[in-house]
Design a protein around this motif. Sequence first.
Motif, PDB file in Angstrom:
ATOM      1  N   LYS A  32       0.740  -0.906  -0.041  1.00 24.14           N
ATOM      2  CA  LYS A  32       0.145  -0.084  -0.169  1.00 24.14           C
ATOM      3  C   LYS A  32       0.770   1.403  -0.253  1.00 24.14           C
ATOM      4  O   LYS A  32       1.824   0.665   0.413  1.00 24.14           O
ATOM      5  CB  LYS A  32      -1.127  -0.249   1.284  1.00 24.14           C
ATOM      6  N   PRO A  33       0.346   2.275  -0.553  1.00 18.67           N
ATOM      7  CA  PRO A  33       0.963   4.007  -0.200  1.00 18.67           C
ATOM      8  C   PRO A  33       1.568   4.618   0.603  1.00 18.67           C
ATOM      9  O   PRO A  33       0.624   4.002   2.097  1.00 18.67           O
ATOM     10  CB  PRO A  33       0.474   4.726  -1.133  1.00 18.67           C
ATOM     11  N   VAL A  34       2.786   4.067   1.189  1.00 15.86           N
ATOM     12  CA  VAL A  34       3.299   4.871   2.313  1.00 15.86           C
ATOM     13  C   VAL A  34       2.723   6.340   2.531  1.00 15.86           C
ATOM     14  O   VAL A  34       2.406   6.909   3.494  1.00 15.86           O
ATOM     15  CB  VAL A  34       4.867   5.042   1.947  1.00 15.86           C
ATOM     16  N   ILE A  35       2.346   7.192   0.878  1.00 14.17           N
ATOM     17  CA  ILE A  35       1.473   8.321   1.534  1.00 14.17           C
ATOM     18  C   ILE A  35       0.846   8.630   0.732  1.00 14.17           C
ATOM     19  O   ILE A  35       1.523   8.228  -0.736  1.00 14.17           O
ATOM     20  CB  ILE A  35       3.039  10.180   0.936  1.00 14.17           C
ATOM     21  N   LYS A  36      -0.084   8.140   0.632  1.00 19.83           N
ATOM     22  CA  LYS A  36      -1.711   9.024  -0.231  1.00 19.83           C
ATOM     23  C   LYS A  36      -1.365  10.417  -0.708  1.00 19.83           C
ATOM     24  O   LYS A  36      -1.787  10.716  -0.714  1.00 19.83           O
ATOM     25  CB  LYS A  36      -2.776   8.574   0.881  1.00 19.83           C
ATOM     26  N   ALA A  37      -2.178   9.829  -2.917  1.00 23.76           N
ATOM     27  CA  ALA A  37      -2.438  10.811  -2.810  1.00 23.76           C
ATOM     28  C   ALA A  37      -3.357  12.454  -2.570  1.00 23.76           C
ATOM     29  O   ALA A  37      -4.857  11.500  -2.291  1.00 23.76           O
ATOM     30  CB  ALA A  37      -2.606  10.828  -4.299  1.00 23.76           C
ATOM     31  N   HIS A  38      -3.303  12.932  -2.612  1.00 27.04           N
ATOM     32  CA  HIS A  38      -4.053  13.998  -2.451  1.00 27.04           C
ATOM     33  C   HIS A  38      -4.127  15.716  -3.738  1.00 27.04           C
ATOM     34  O   HIS A  38      -3.126  15.333  -4.441  1.00 27.04           O
ATOM     35  CB  HIS A  38      -3.940  15.256  -1.084  1.00 27.04           C
ATOM     36  N   GLY A  39      -5.578  15.434  -4.356  1.00 25.36           N
ATOM     37  CA  GLY A  39      -5.409  17.086  -5.399  1.00 25.36           C
ATOM     38  C   GLY A  39      -4.652  16.556  -6.690  1.00 25.36           C
ATOM     39  O   GLY A  39      -4.849  14.250  -7.213  1.00 25.36           O
ATOM     40  N   CYS A  40      -3.906  16.612  -7.158  1.00 28.91           N
ATOM     41  CA  CYS A  40      -3.087  16.155  -8.079  1.00 28.91           C
ATOM     42  C   CYS A  40      -1.677  15.271  -8.146  1.00 28.91           C
ATOM     43  O   CYS A  40      -1.015  15.586  -9.092  1.00 28.91           O
ATOM     44  CB  CYS A  40      -2.702  17.396  -9.125  1.00 28.91           C
ATOM     45  N   SER A  41      -1.559  15.303  -6.763  1.00 29.72           N
ATOM     46  CA  SER A  41      -0.351  14.467  -6.488  1.00 29.72           C
ATOM     47  C   SER A  41      -0.405  13.510  -6.408  1.00 29.72           C
ATOM     48  O   SER A  41      -1.463  12.534  -6.573  1.00 29.72           O
ATOM     49  CB  SER A  41       0.091  15.181  -5.285  1.00 29.72           C
ATOM     50  N   SER A  42       0.579  12.492  -6.834  1.00 25.56           N
ATOM     51  CA  SER A  42       0.837  11.106  -6.948  1.00 25.56           C
ATOM     52  C   SER A  42       1.400  10.270  -5.636  1.00 25.56           C
ATOM     53  O   SER A  42       1.845  10.821  -4.623  1.00 25.56           O
ATOM     54  CB  SER A  42       1.997  10.726  -7.823  1.00 25.56           C
ATOM     55  N   SER A  43       0.522   9.416  -5.403  1.00 23.51           N
ATOM     56  CA  SER A  43       0.602   7.872  -4.354  1.00 23.51           C
ATOM     57  C   SER A  43       2.141   8.048  -4.127  1.00 23.51           C
ATOM     58  O   SER A  43       2.760   8.078  -5.185  1.00 23.51           O
ATOM     59  CB  SER A  43       0.269   7.318  -4.260  1.00 23.51           C
ATOM     60  N   ARG A  44       2.934   8.113  -2.662  1.00 29.28           N
ATOM     61  CA  ARG A  44       4.605   7.660  -2.824  1.00 29.28           C
ATOM     62  C   ARG A  44       4.260   5.616  -1.851  1.00 29.28           C
ATOM     63  O   ARG A  44       3.638   5.894  -1.106  1.00 29.28           O
ATOM     64  CB  ARG A  44       5.078   8.542  -2.083  1.00 29.28           C
ATOM     65  N   TYR A  45       5.291   5.090  -2.412  1.00 32.20           N
ATOM     66  CA  TYR A  45       5.057   4.221  -2.097  1.00 32.20           C
ATOM     67  C   TYR A  45       6.626   3.669  -1.664  1.00 32.20           C
ATOM     68  O   TYR A  45       7.550   3.773  -2.073  1.00 32.20           O
ATOM     69  CB  TYR A  45       5.427   2.585  -3.262  1.00 32.20           C
ATOM     70  N   GLY A  46       7.175   3.090  -0.211  1.00 32.17           N
ATOM     71  CA  GLY A  46       8.441   2.528   0.153  1.00 32.17           C
ATOM     72  C   GLY A  46       8.882   1.837  -1.280  1.00 32.17           C
ATOM     73  O   GLY A  46       8.153   0.909  -1.188  1.00 32.17           O
ATOM     74  N   ILE A  47      10.538   2.399  -1.322  1.00 33.58           N
ATOM     75  CA  ILE A  47      11.299   2.074  -2.541  1.00 33.58           C
ATOM     76  C   ILE A  47      11.190   0.749  -1.563  1.00 33.58           C
ATOM     77  O   ILE A  47      11.274  -0.430  -2.241  1.00 33.58           O
ATOM     78  CB  ILE A  47      12.553   2.218  -2.675  1.00 33.58           C
TER      79      ILE A  47
END
Length: 73
Positions: A32-47
């Motif tokens: 699952k993403p570590v940082i979830k997207a908000h608005g136009c941003s993209s979610s971030r996943y732990g490498i």
Amino acid sequence: MTLYISTSELLKRYGITKGTLISWRNKKNFPKPVIKAHGCSSSRYGIKAVDTWERDSGLLESLEIQPLISPNS
């Protein structure tokens, strides 16, 4: 070392759609993403989590892609 990889980077890396990535999260234990997207941003996943998943699922071999984390990291 980079800590995160974005949704768009993953889609390009695997040559898949966002729907496929969501399906992998639901059915193939993709992290699952570590940082979830908000608005136009993209979610971030732990490498590290994505790298482990790629190795465990055999994706590195099937897609012939380079590991996200080199053995020397």
